[in-house]
Design a protein around this motif. Structure first.
Motif, PDB file in Angstrom:
ATOM      1  N   ASN A   1       0.818  -1.204   0.000  1.00  0.00           N
ATOM      2  CA  ASN A   1       0.000   0.000   0.000  1.00  0.00           C
ATOM      3  C   ASN A   1       0.854   1.257   0.000  1.00  0.00           C
ATOM      4  O   ASN A   1       0.516   2.245  -0.626  1.00  0.00           O
ATOM      5  CB  ASN A   1      -0.918   0.010   1.223  1.00  0.00           C
ATOM      6  CG  ASN A   1      -2.046  -0.965   1.035  1.00  0.00           C
ATOM      7  OD1 ASN A   1      -2.540  -1.130  -0.065  1.00  0.00           O
ATOM      8  ND2 ASN A   1      -2.418  -1.622   2.117  1.00  0.00           N
TER       9      ASN A   1
ATOM     10  N   GLY B   1     -11.926  -3.458  -8.134  1.00  0.00           N
ATOM     11  CA  GLY B   1     -10.460  -3.514  -8.074  1.00  0.00           C
ATOM     12  C   GLY B   1      -9.773  -3.616  -9.413  1.00  0.00           C
ATOM     13  O   GLY B   1      -8.717  -4.238  -9.523  1.00  0.00           O
TER      14      GLY B   1
ATOM     15  N   ASN C   1     -10.031   2.031  -5.045  1.00  0.00           N
ATOM     16  CA  ASN C   1      -9.473   0.691  -4.851  1.00  0.00           C
ATOM     17  C   ASN C   1      -8.525   0.670  -3.650  1.00  0.00           C
ATOM     18  O   ASN C   1      -8.591  -0.229  -2.796  1.00  0.00           O
ATOM     19  CB  ASN C   1      -8.757   0.255  -6.133  1.00  0.00           C
ATOM     20  CG  ASN C   1      -8.293  -1.189  -6.079  1.00  0.00           C
ATOM     21  OD1 ASN C   1      -8.692  -1.954  -5.200  1.00  0.00           O
ATOM     22  ND2 ASN C   1      -7.440  -1.569  -7.012  1.00  0.00           N
ATOM     23  N   LYS C   2      -7.667   1.662  -3.537  1.00  0.00           N
ATOM     24  CA  LYS C   2      -6.703   1.709  -2.422  1.00  0.00           C
ATOM     25  C   LYS C   2      -7.437   1.810  -1.089  1.00  0.00           C
ATOM     26  O   LYS C   2      -7.123   1.113  -0.118  1.00  0.00           O
ATOM     27  CB  LYS C   2      -5.779   2.912  -2.571  1.00  0.00           C
ATOM     28  CG  LYS C   2      -4.899   2.875  -3.790  1.00  0.00           C
ATOM     29  CD  LYS C   2      -4.084   4.151  -3.852  1.00  0.00           C
ATOM     30  CE  LYS C   2      -3.465   4.323  -5.213  1.00  0.00           C
ATOM     31  NZ  LYS C   2      -2.583   5.466  -5.289  1.00  0.00           N
TER      32      LYS C   2
ATOM     33  N   THR D   1      -9.359  -1.446  -0.297  1.00  0.00           N
ATOM     34  CA  THR D   1      -8.463  -2.521   0.147  1.00  0.00           C
ATOM     35  C   THR D   1      -8.159  -2.377   1.638  1.00  0.00           C
ATOM     36  O   THR D   1      -8.254  -3.351   2.407  1.00  0.00           O
ATOM     37  CB  THR D   1      -7.152  -2.485  -0.672  1.00  0.00           C
ATOM     38  OG1 THR D   1      -7.486  -2.632  -2.039  1.00  0.00           O
ATOM     39  CG2 THR D   1      -6.193  -3.585  -0.259  1.00  0.00           C
TER      40      THR D   1
ATOM     41  N   GLU E   1      -9.576  -4.897   4.809  1.00  0.00           N
ATOM     42  CA  GLU E   1      -8.653  -5.550   5.764  1.00  0.00           C
ATOM     43  C   GLU E   1      -9.122  -5.382   7.206  1.00  0.00           C
ATOM     44  O   GLU E   1      -8.795  -6.179   8.067  1.00  0.00           O
ATOM     45  CB  GLU E   1      -7.242  -4.948   5.630  1.00  0.00           C
ATOM     46  CG  GLU E   1      -6.498  -5.423   4.393  1.00  0.00           C
ATOM     47  CD  GLU E   1      -5.220  -4.617   4.154  1.00  0.00           C
ATOM     48  OE1 GLU E   1      -4.861  -3.768   5.001  1.00  0.00           O
ATOM     49  OE2 GLU E   1      -4.595  -4.844   3.097  1.00  0.00           O
TER      50      GLU E   1
END
Ligand code: SF4
Length: 275
Positions: free
Chosen positions: A3, A175, A183-184, A187, A191
């Motif tokens: 990331n 994604g 998308n970042k 993600t 998590e």
């Protein structure tokens, strides 16, 4: 690490119609550091709890004309005067375009889009309000059974051939592009078991009603421009839901700029907020 590489590669300063969290810097870290220091200073100066300062600033922030007058005349004998004087000294670099924007907006917006007429004093208060809401509600939000994040449509609007598609709540990022901020952000949220949606079709109030029927405890996270984030957080608080939020680095969507432009959020700050 993955990331971090994505973050550094694509993190360039952006300026919006009224504000930029970059100020005159190459990242937004200085903004968040300043906001934390300024909020601590106000808490110390007035010996208030975070909740009490939040309640006070939310109440004061509604009176746009009085705030504008106080900031213009800069009287420091009253609590709002002391606060605004201090905020103007510390935060003015982050809202360089407010006056020019207000001069360019037609009068009818007063009736059709009142929020777009947010003035400088309100921007300062909203910045602190967002920080205080995050402090007050973060642990309650993280403890919720179901956590949802509403991401702004404008953060993907410049991506051609976006593959996002709807499910029963709203649009989900698929994604398809590594450099896309939706998308970042998605993600990182996934998590932490926070369900990210691109907020496109669902009304906030009806969504909140549906979710509280379905889950024992529901937490809401918002990503939006400063004005809309402060307003959305207020709606969630009124609905009794734990809420946190991350401001867009600038206000660059079609509503403000007349077209869509690339935008970003501070991913380091997002990680701190949701962990
Ligand atoms: S990464 Fe997600 S939001 Fe971005 S263009 Fe692809 S599907 Fe759309």
């Amino acid at each position: 690490m993955k990331n971090k590489i994505l973050y550094v590669d694509n993190y360039t300063p952006v300026t919006g119609k009224t504000y930029t969290l970059f100020g005159e810097n190459v990242t937004t870290r200085q903004y968040y550091s300043t906001i934390r220091d300024v909020t601590d200073h106000l808490l110390d100066q007035f010996s208030l709890s975070e909740q009490d300062l939040l309640n006070y600033l939310q109440k004061v922030s509604r009176n746009r004309y009085s705030l504008a007058r106080i900031l213009r005349k800069n009287p420091q004998g009253s609590r709002p005067g002391i606060i605004l004087h201090y905020l103007h000294k510390t935060l003015s670099a982050y809202s360089p375009g407010v006056e020019e924007h207000l001069r360019s907006e037609p009068f009818y917006k007063f009736f059709t889009d009142y929020a777009i007429l947010t003035n400088r004093a309100q921007y300062y208060l909203y910045m602190i309000i967002i920080e205080l809401v995050n402090r007050v509600y973060k642990s309650k939000f993280l403890a919720c059974d179901y956590k949802i994040a509403l991401l702004p449509y404008c953060l993907r609007a410049t991506q051609t051939d976006c593959k996002a598609s709807p499910d029963e709540v709203d649009y989900l990022c698929r994604g398809c592009r590594k450099d896309c901020f939706i998308n970042k952000v998605s993600t990182l949220l996934n998590e932490q078991n926070i369900h990210p949606y691109i907020w496109r079709t669902t009304g906030l109030k009806s969504l909140l009603r549906q979710l509280v029927k379905r889950y024992d405890t529901v937490g809401i996270m918002g990503v939006a421009c400063i004005v809309e984030l402060a307003r959305g957080m207020n709606s969630c608080q009124e609905a009794g839901l734990p809420v946190i939020g991350l401001p867009l680095n600038a206000n660059r969507c079609i509503r403000w700029m007349g077209d869509f432009y690339e935008n970003s959020v501070d991913l380091e700050e997002l990680k701190l907020l949701i962990s």
